[in-house]
Design a protein around this motif. Structure first.
Motif, PDB file in Angstrom:
ATOM      1  N   LEU A 177     -11.442  82.482 -29.003  1.00  0.00           N
ATOM      2  CA  LEU A 177     -11.802  81.273 -28.269  1.00  0.00           C
ATOM      3  C   LEU A 177     -12.861  81.508 -27.203  1.00  0.00           C
ATOM      4  N   VAL A 178     -12.848  82.667 -26.570  1.00  0.00           N
ATOM      5  CA  VAL A 178     -13.775  82.930 -25.458  1.00  0.00           C
ATOM      6  C   VAL A 178     -15.228  82.592 -25.814  1.00  0.00           C
ATOM      7  N   PRO A 179     -15.792  83.065 -26.933  1.00  0.00           N
ATOM      8  CA  PRO A 179     -17.188  82.757 -27.225  1.00  0.00           C
ATOM      9  C   PRO A 179     -17.427  81.327 -27.720  1.00  0.00           C
ATOM     10  N   MET A 180     -16.361  80.607 -28.068  1.00  0.00           N
ATOM     11  CA  MET A 180     -16.524  79.268 -28.645  1.00  0.00           C
ATOM     12  C   MET A 180     -16.144  78.155 -27.675  1.00  0.00           C
ATOM     13  N   LEU A 181     -15.631  78.525 -26.507  1.00  0.00           N
ATOM     14  CA  LEU A 181     -15.150  77.535 -25.549  1.00  0.00           C
ATOM     15  C   LEU A 181     -16.309  76.777 -24.912  1.00  0.00           C
ATOM     16  N   ARG A 182     -16.162  75.453 -24.816  1.00  0.00           N
ATOM     17  CA  ARG A 182     -17.171  74.612 -24.182  1.00  0.00           C
ATOM     18  C   ARG A 182     -16.744  74.288 -22.754  1.00  0.00           C
ATOM     19  N   ASP A 183     -17.681  73.896 -21.922  1.00  0.00           N
ATOM     20  CA  ASP A 183     -17.378  73.592 -20.521  1.00  0.00           C
ATOM     21  C   ASP A 183     -16.371  72.454 -20.389  1.00  0.00           C
ATOM     22  N   SER A 184     -16.396  71.508 -21.327  1.00  0.00           N
ATOM     23  CA  SER A 184     -15.523  70.340 -21.241  1.00  0.00           C
ATOM     24  C   SER A 184     -14.120  70.602 -21.781  1.00  0.00           C
ATOM     25  N   ASP A 185     -13.935  71.732 -22.457  1.00  0.00           N
ATOM     26  CA  ASP A 185     -12.624  72.036 -23.039  1.00  0.00           C
ATOM     27  C   ASP A 185     -11.602  72.360 -21.960  1.00  0.00           C
ATOM     28  N   MET A 186     -10.353  71.999 -22.226  1.00  0.00           N
ATOM     29  CA  MET A 186      -9.258  72.293 -21.299  1.00  0.00           C
ATOM     30  C   MET A 186      -8.286  73.285 -21.931  1.00  0.00           C
ATOM     31  N   ILE A 187      -7.668  74.072 -21.073  1.00  0.00           N
ATOM     32  CA  ILE A 187      -6.684  75.074 -21.494  1.00  0.00           C
ATOM     33  C   ILE A 187      -5.332  74.686 -20.915  1.00  0.00           C
ATOM     34  N   GLY A 188      -4.296  74.810 -21.716  1.00  0.00           N
ATOM     35  CA  GLY A 188      -2.951  74.546 -21.234  1.00  0.00           C
ATOM     36  C   GLY A 188      -2.003  75.668 -21.614  1.00  0.00           C
ATOM     37  N   TYR A 189      -0.895  75.735 -20.897  1.00  0.00           N
ATOM     38  CA  TYR A 189       0.192  76.634 -21.303  1.00  0.00           C
ATOM     39  C   TYR A 189       1.465  75.816 -21.316  1.00  0.00           C
ATOM     40  N   THR A 190       2.221  75.943 -22.397  1.00  0.00           N
ATOM     41  CA  THR A 190       3.385  75.093 -22.609  1.00  0.00           C
ATOM     42  C   THR A 190       4.393  75.187 -21.469  1.00  0.00           C
ATOM     43  N   GLY A 191       5.120  74.101 -21.246  1.00  0.00           N
ATOM     44  CA  GLY A 191       6.104  74.047 -20.182  1.00  0.00           C
ATOM     45  C   GLY A 191       7.431  74.677 -20.579  1.00  0.00           C
ATOM     46  N   GLU A 198       4.052  87.477 -19.704  1.00  0.00           N
ATOM     47  CA  GLU A 198       2.867  88.331 -19.884  1.00  0.00           C
ATOM     48  C   GLU A 198       1.739  87.630 -20.635  1.00  0.00           C
ATOM     49  N   PRO A 199       1.989  86.936 -21.750  1.00  0.00           N
ATOM     50  CA  PRO A 199       0.883  86.200 -22.376  1.00  0.00           C
ATOM     51  C   PRO A 199       0.346  85.077 -21.492  1.00  0.00           C
ATOM     52  N   ARG A 200       1.212  84.462 -20.684  1.00  0.00           N
ATOM     53  CA  ARG A 200       0.747  83.415 -19.774  1.00  0.00           C
ATOM     54  C   ARG A 200      -0.254  83.989 -18.767  1.00  0.00           C
ATOM     55  N   ARG A 201       0.034  85.173 -18.249  1.00  0.00           N
ATOM     56  CA  ARG A 201      -0.902  85.814 -17.315  1.00  0.00           C
ATOM     57  C   ARG A 201      -2.265  86.024 -17.969  1.00  0.00           C
ATOM     58  N   LYS A 202      -2.256  86.474 -19.225  1.00  0.00           N
ATOM     59  CA  LYS A 202      -3.521  86.728 -19.931  1.00  0.00           C
ATOM     60  C   LYS A 202      -4.343  85.457 -20.055  1.00  0.00           C
ATOM     61  N   VAL A 203      -3.683  84.359 -20.387  1.00  0.00           N
ATOM     62  CA  VAL A 203      -4.396  83.091 -20.562  1.00  0.00           C
ATOM     63  C   VAL A 203      -4.974  82.614 -19.235  1.00  0.00           C
ATOM     64  N   GLN A 227     -13.263  65.588 -26.493  1.00  0.00           N
ATOM     65  CA  GLN A 227     -12.790  66.699 -25.679  1.00  0.00           C
ATOM     66  C   GLN A 227     -11.702  67.453 -26.445  1.00  0.00           C
ATOM     67  N   ARG A 228     -11.526  68.729 -26.109  1.00  0.00           N
ATOM     68  CA  ARG A 228     -10.514  69.548 -26.768  1.00  0.00           C
ATOM     69  C   ARG A 228      -9.539  70.120 -25.742  1.00  0.00           C
ATOM     70  N   PHE A 229      -8.277  70.146 -26.114  1.00  0.00           N
ATOM     71  CA  PHE A 229      -7.244  70.738 -25.274  1.00  0.00           C
ATOM     72  C   PHE A 229      -6.529  71.798 -26.102  1.00  0.00           C
ATOM     73  N   TYR A 230      -6.584  73.049 -25.650  1.00  0.00           N
ATOM     74  CA  TYR A 230      -5.941  74.164 -26.344  1.00  0.00           C
ATOM     75  C   TYR A 230      -4.640  74.507 -25.616  1.00  0.00           C
ATOM     76  N   MET A 231      -3.515  74.237 -26.272  1.00  0.00           N
ATOM     77  CA  MET A 231      -2.212  74.511 -25.665  1.00  0.00           C
ATOM     78  C   MET A 231      -1.678  75.848 -26.171  1.00  0.00           C
ATOM     79  N   PHE A 232      -1.630  76.826 -25.270  1.00  0.00           N
ATOM     80  CA  PHE A 232      -1.113  78.161 -25.597  1.00  0.00           C
ATOM     81  C   PHE A 232       0.406  78.211 -25.392  1.00  0.00           C
ATOM     82  N   GLY A 233       1.011  79.270 -25.953  1.00  0.00           N
ATOM     83  CA  GLY A 233       2.421  79.554 -25.699  1.00  0.00           C
ATOM     84  C   GLY A 233       3.401  78.752 -26.524  1.00  0.00           C
ATOM     85  N   ILE A 234       2.924  78.078 -27.561  1.00  0.00           N
ATOM     86  CA  ILE A 234       3.821  77.245 -28.380  1.00  0.00           C
ATOM     87  C   ILE A 234       4.886  78.133 -29.023  1.00  0.00           C
ATOM     88  N   PRO A 235       6.170  77.764 -28.883  1.00  0.00           N
ATOM     89  CA  PRO A 235       7.244  78.634 -29.391  1.00  0.00           C
ATOM     90  C   PRO A 235       7.389  78.566 -30.911  1.00  0.00           C
TER      91      PRO A 235
END
Length: 363
Positions: free
Chosen positions: A85-99, A112-117, A35-43
């Motif tokens: 990522l949109v065309p390469m994302l699999r159903d089992s993949d998870m998306i995260g946004y940093t805390g 604003e980038p969090r809203r987009k994700v 499985q893959r987890f993509y964590m967005f918003g990394i500072p």
């Protein structure tokens, strides 16, 4: 074999954050099965609290979910990463946004980038890692709340993790998303014990828009402590020699913080705290760093109460961590002196506070 794969993925991820390879090129080199987890918003900016959050998130996945391929995406990479990522994302993949503490209208360059994700990856499990929220009760604050509600509510698979009950109640009241509650992810770190000889008092104080403690109070308090023989040092969790956060009062145009640098930068700050007899702070992560290093700490609040809320939710039982609303230096100085006498025998243990988050990722 698993160790080799993890190291290779870390190297690929580092190359991606440096712009040496694209996200598409990175994904094509990932193993197929895990499985893959993509964590967005990394500072990539100089706030050590936010850097510690990202560092702790990665450590959390390596410790609890070592089989998941964990990919970090820097906040400035958001738009291009979404596109790739949109065309390469699999159903089992998870998306995260940093805390952290930047959901709201005060830090729109993060919101604003969090809203987009959240509004893009609506068909995949999406998790906003432990956060505080602050949409101000102003016309502008409520307008931005509406924009975030519209974006977040597009995602039926979104779970927001609140890191104190103040934010938990707000999220439940204002958003349609599933909401759960844990402590700040930095509390999950286990730094190495040390035998530093402690000396003096360290002030870790904000210099940004969340600051409510006056310079005059700190000056008078420092004078009182000096008079009883304490050496007082000043610092912050914002690094003056790295790229400036938009709300930090530091020089812009300096080097960015690379993901490979987080560990030693955090360790250096922890060593500074470990060498102190007591800490005075209005920084949430200043308090948490003291919890981790068993350093006596007196905590003032920030502008919207996340420091005190976190204290009373998670740290009130620790004898060496105390919150105050006192503003009289004559009363504060002896309280700090008293704190220095604690043996800090109590161990903090927050492992079970993350059970609901662990279960959510496992589902």
């Amino acid at each position: 074999m698993a160790i080799k794969r993890a190291i290779n993925i870390d190297n690929l991820n580092f190359a991606y954050t440096l712009g040496q390879i694209s996200l598409t090129e990175l994904i094509k080199q990932l193993p197929e099965e895990p499985q893959r987890f993509y964590m967005f918003g990394i500072p990539n900016y100089n706030n050590l609290g936010d850097q510690a959050v990202a560092y702790a998130e990665k450590a959390f996945f390596k410790r609890v979910f070592p089989a998941i391929n964990y990919i970090e995406i820097l906040e400035p990479q958001t738009d291009e990463a979404i596109k790739e990522l949109v065309p390469m994302l699999r159903d089992s993949d998870m998306i995260g946004y940093t805390g952290g503490g930047n959901i709201g209208n005060v830090y729109l360059d993060h919101e604003e980038p969090r809203r987009k994700v959240f509004s893009t990856f609506v068909n995949n499990k999406t998790i906003s890692f432990p956060q505080s929220v602050n949409f101000e009760d102003t016309e502008q604050g409520q307008k931005e709340l509406g924009k975030s509600q519209e974006a977040y509510n597009k995602n039926p698979n979104l779970t927001i993790v609140a890191r104190e009950t103040q934010s938990l109640d707000y999220f439940k009241k204002n958003f349609d998303a599933n909401v759960i509650y844990t402590s700040d992810i930095v509390a999950s770190l286990k730094p190495e014990p040390s035998d530093f000889e402690r000396d003096g008092v360290l002030f870790i104080m904000r210099q940004d828009s969340e600051k409510i403690i006056s310079p005059e109070l700190l000056e008078k308090l420092s004078y009182k402590l000096n008079n009883v023989g304490d050496e007082v040092a000043q610092t912050d969790t914002v690094l003056p020699f790295k790229a400036s956060d938009s709300n930090a009062d530091t020089a812009a145009g300096l080097d960015e913080v690379r993901i490979s640098e987080r560990g030693w930068l955090i360790e250096r700050k922890l060593d500074e705290i470990k060498a102190s007899e007591a800490v005075v702070t209005d920084r949430l992560h200043g308090m948490i760093f003291c919890v981790l290093t068993k350093t006596p700490c007196l905590v003032f609040d920030n502008s919207y109460g996340k420091a005190s809320a976190s204290y009373y939710n998670w740290f009130e039982d620790l004898d060496y961590i105390q919150h105050t609303t006192e503003k009289d230096p004559d009363k504060l100085a002896p309280r700090i002196e008293g704190l220095k006498g604690y043996e800090h025998s109590q161990l903090h243990e927050f492992t079970h506070s993350f059970d609901e988050l662990i279960d959510l990722i496992k589902e």
